[in-house]
Design a protein around this motif. Structure first.
Motif, PDB file in Angstrom:
ATOM      1  N   LEU A  75      -4.899  53.961  10.800  1.00 19.64           N
ATOM      2  CA  LEU A  75      -5.741  54.538   9.753  1.00 19.64           C
ATOM      3  C   LEU A  75      -6.573  55.696  10.286  1.00 19.64           C
ATOM      4  N   ASP A  76      -6.774  56.691   9.430  1.00 19.12           N
ATOM      5  CA  ASP A  76      -7.666  57.792   9.779  1.00 19.12           C
ATOM      6  C   ASP A  76      -9.092  57.259   9.891  1.00 19.12           C
ATOM      7  N   PRO A  77      -9.933  57.909  10.682  1.00 22.44           N
ATOM      8  CA  PRO A  77     -11.319  57.466  10.785  1.00 22.44           C
ATOM      9  C   PRO A  77     -11.975  57.360   9.410  1.00 22.44           C
ATOM     10  N   GLY A  78     -12.728  56.299   9.216  1.00 22.31           N
ATOM     11  CA  GLY A  78     -13.411  56.059   7.947  1.00 22.31           C
ATOM     12  C   GLY A  78     -13.679  54.580   7.767  1.00 22.31           C
ATOM     13  N   ARG A  79     -14.189  54.245   6.588  1.00 23.67           N
ATOM     14  CA  ARG A  79     -14.539  52.862   6.251  1.00 23.67           C
ATOM     15  C   ARG A  79     -13.491  52.295   5.306  1.00 23.67           C
ATOM     16  N   TYR A  80     -13.031  51.067   5.581  1.00 24.08           N
ATOM     17  CA  TYR A  80     -11.964  50.430   4.813  1.00 24.08           C
ATOM     18  C   TYR A  80     -12.333  48.986   4.485  1.00 24.08           C
ATOM     19  N   ARG A  81     -11.773  48.482   3.372  1.00 22.78           N
ATOM     20  CA  ARG A  81     -11.931  47.080   2.990  1.00 22.78           C
ATOM     21  C   ARG A  81     -10.553  46.434   3.067  1.00 22.78           C
ATOM     22  N   LEU A  82     -10.456  45.325   3.831  1.00 19.13           N
ATOM     23  CA  LEU A  82      -9.224  44.569   3.952  1.00 19.13           C
ATOM     24  C   LEU A  82      -9.359  43.288   3.146  1.00 19.13           C
ATOM     25  N   SER A  83      -8.344  42.979   2.348  1.00 20.77           N
ATOM     26  CA  SER A  83      -8.370  41.761   1.552  1.00 20.77           C
ATOM     27  C   SER A  83      -7.022  41.062   1.640  1.00 20.77           C
ATOM     28  N   VAL A  84      -7.023  39.782   1.287  1.00 21.55           N
ATOM     29  CA  VAL A  84      -5.818  38.962   1.333  1.00 21.55           C
ATOM     30  C   VAL A  84      -5.477  38.518  -0.078  1.00 21.55           C
ATOM     31  N   ARG A  85      -4.206  38.604  -0.426  1.00 26.64           N
ATOM     32  CA  ARG A  85      -3.705  38.119  -1.714  1.00 26.64           C
ATOM     33  C   ARG A  85      -2.619  37.091  -1.448  1.00 26.64           C
ATOM     34  N   GLY A  86      -2.504  36.136  -2.359  1.00 27.31           N
ATOM     35  CA  GLY A  86      -1.451  35.139  -2.252  1.00 27.31           C
ATOM     36  C   GLY A  86      -1.907  33.800  -1.706  1.00 27.31           C
ATOM     37  N   LEU A  87      -3.219  33.664  -1.439  1.00 28.84           N
ATOM     38  CA  LEU A  87      -3.728  32.397  -0.906  1.00 28.84           C
ATOM     39  C   LEU A  87      -4.870  31.836  -1.747  1.00 28.84           C
ATOM     40  N   GLY A  88      -4.962  32.223  -2.988  1.00 29.74           N
ATOM     41  CA  GLY A  88      -6.042  31.727  -3.845  1.00 29.74           C
ATOM     42  C   GLY A  88      -7.320  32.514  -3.665  1.00 29.74           C
ATOM     43  N   ASP A  89      -8.425  31.891  -4.075  1.00 30.49           N
ATOM     44  CA  ASP A  89      -9.726  32.572  -4.087  1.00 30.49           C
ATOM     45  C   ASP A  89     -10.561  32.344  -2.839  1.00 30.49           C
ATOM     46  N   GLY A  90     -10.033  31.648  -1.833  1.00 28.07           N
ATOM     47  CA  GLY A  90     -10.841  31.291  -0.677  1.00 28.07           C
ATOM     48  C   GLY A  90     -10.866  32.312   0.439  1.00 28.07           C
ATOM     49  N   CYS A  91     -10.383  33.520   0.193  1.00 25.60           N
ATOM     50  CA  CYS A  91     -10.320  34.532   1.255  1.00 25.60           C
ATOM     51  C   CYS A  91     -11.488  35.502   1.152  1.00 25.60           C
ATOM     52  N   ILE A  92     -12.036  35.857   2.296  1.00 24.57           N
ATOM     53  CA  ILE A  92     -13.192  36.747   2.357  1.00 24.57           C
ATOM     54  C   ILE A  92     -12.721  38.159   2.683  1.00 24.57           C
ATOM     55  N   ASP A  93     -13.102  39.150   1.835  1.00 24.70           N
ATOM     56  CA  ASP A  93     -12.803  40.546   2.149  1.00 24.70           C
ATOM     57  C   ASP A  93     -13.592  40.956   3.381  1.00 24.70           C
ATOM     58  N   THR A  94     -13.007  41.832   4.185  1.00 22.88           N
ATOM     59  CA  THR A  94     -13.631  42.289   5.419  1.00 22.88           C
ATOM     60  C   THR A  94     -13.681  43.810   5.421  1.00 22.88           C
ATOM     61  N   THR A  95     -14.834  44.364   5.778  1.00 22.47           N
ATOM     62  CA  THR A  95     -14.990  45.815   5.878  1.00 22.47           C
ATOM     63  C   THR A  95     -14.939  46.215   7.343  1.00 22.47           C
ATOM     64  N   VAL A  96     -14.147  47.247   7.636  1.00 24.06           N
ATOM     65  CA  VAL A  96     -14.054  47.770   8.998  1.00 24.06           C
ATOM     66  C   VAL A  96     -14.322  49.274   8.979  1.00 24.06           C
ATOM     67  N   THR A  97     -14.911  49.755  10.043  1.00 23.96           N
ATOM     68  CA  THR A  97     -15.105  51.186  10.229  1.00 23.96           C
ATOM     69  C   THR A  97     -14.198  51.623  11.375  1.00 23.96           C
ATOM     70  N   VAL A  98     -13.250  52.484  11.053  1.00 22.75           N
ATOM     71  CA  VAL A  98     -12.292  52.987  12.039  1.00 22.75           C
ATOM     72  C   VAL A  98     -12.841  54.279  12.619  1.00 22.75           C
ATOM     73  N   THR A  99     -12.850  54.365  13.942  1.00 23.73           N
ATOM     74  CA  THR A  99     -13.245  55.604  14.610  1.00 23.73           C
ATOM     75  C   THR A  99     -12.014  56.186  15.305  1.00 23.73           C
ATOM     76  N   ALA A 100     -12.125  57.417  15.706  1.00 27.60           N
ATOM     77  CA  ALA A 100     -11.007  58.115  16.346  1.00 27.60           C
ATOM     78  C   ALA A 100     -10.495  57.334  17.548  1.00 27.60           C
ATOM     79  N   SER A 101      -9.194  57.110  17.574  1.00 28.74           N
ATOM     80  CA  SER A 101      -8.489  56.449  18.677  1.00 28.74           C
ATOM     81  C   SER A 101      -8.937  55.014  18.949  1.00 28.74           C
ATOM     82  N   SER A 102      -9.631  54.379  17.992  1.00 25.53           N
ATOM     83  CA  SER A 102     -10.100  53.009  18.215  1.00 25.53           C
ATOM     84  C   SER A 102      -8.974  52.004  18.025  1.00 25.53           C
ATOM     85  N   ASP A 103      -9.182  50.799  18.552  1.00 28.37           N
ATOM     86  CA  ASP A 103      -8.247  49.689  18.381  1.00 28.37           C
ATOM     87  C   ASP A 103      -9.091  48.451  18.102  1.00 28.37           C
ATOM     88  N   GLN A 104      -8.994  47.922  16.874  1.00 29.81           N
ATOM     89  CA  GLN A 104      -9.812  46.783  16.476  1.00 29.81           C
ATOM     90  C   GLN A 104      -8.953  45.592  16.107  1.00 29.81           C
TER      91      GLN A 104
END
Length: 113
Positions: A75-104
């Motif tokens: 992903l290009d540097p920036g802020r993103y929201r990751l979510s899960v589908r297919g497992l019901g309502d018990g999944c927590i969305d997660t926000t990540v901030t990607v920086t140049a050349s990072s690995d998270q």
């Protein structure tokens, strides 16, 4: 005249993040869907589902995962929201901030009921 050309090229190089675009080179986000909770004695484990990546409300990536499989997004540097589908309502969305050349590494957590 030559100094002027060199100065313009150097300025363009610096302003574009060393040739990687306005935010610099892309970074990587990887991980898995982890299901936890449930009856006593249950252990957390990798689960199948779909991971969706959004930036500013717009979907920019999607991966279908088998149980125990990991996802990887470049992903290009920036802020993103990751979510899960297919497992019901018990999944927590997660926000990540990607920086140049990072690995998270990110585990997306879903709860058993």
């Amino acid at each position: 005249m030559t100094r002027h050309v060199v100065a313009v090229v150097l300025a363009a190089f610096v302003l574009t993040g060393c040739g990687g675009g306005p935010g610099g080179p892309p970074g990587t986000v990887h991980g898995s869907i982890v299901v936890s909770g449930g009856p006593p004695g249950s252990t957390a484990h990798g689960e199948a589902g779909t991971v969706i990546v959004r930036q500013g409300g717009t979907e920019v990536g999607r991966r279908d995962l088998a149980a125990g499989e990991e996802f990887t997004f470049t992903l290009d540097p920036g802020r993103y929201r990751l979510s899960v589908r297919g497992l019901g309502d018990g999944c927590i969305d997660t926000t990540v901030t990607v920086t140049a050349s990072s690995d998270q590494s990110v585990d997306l957590v879903c709860s058993r009921k």
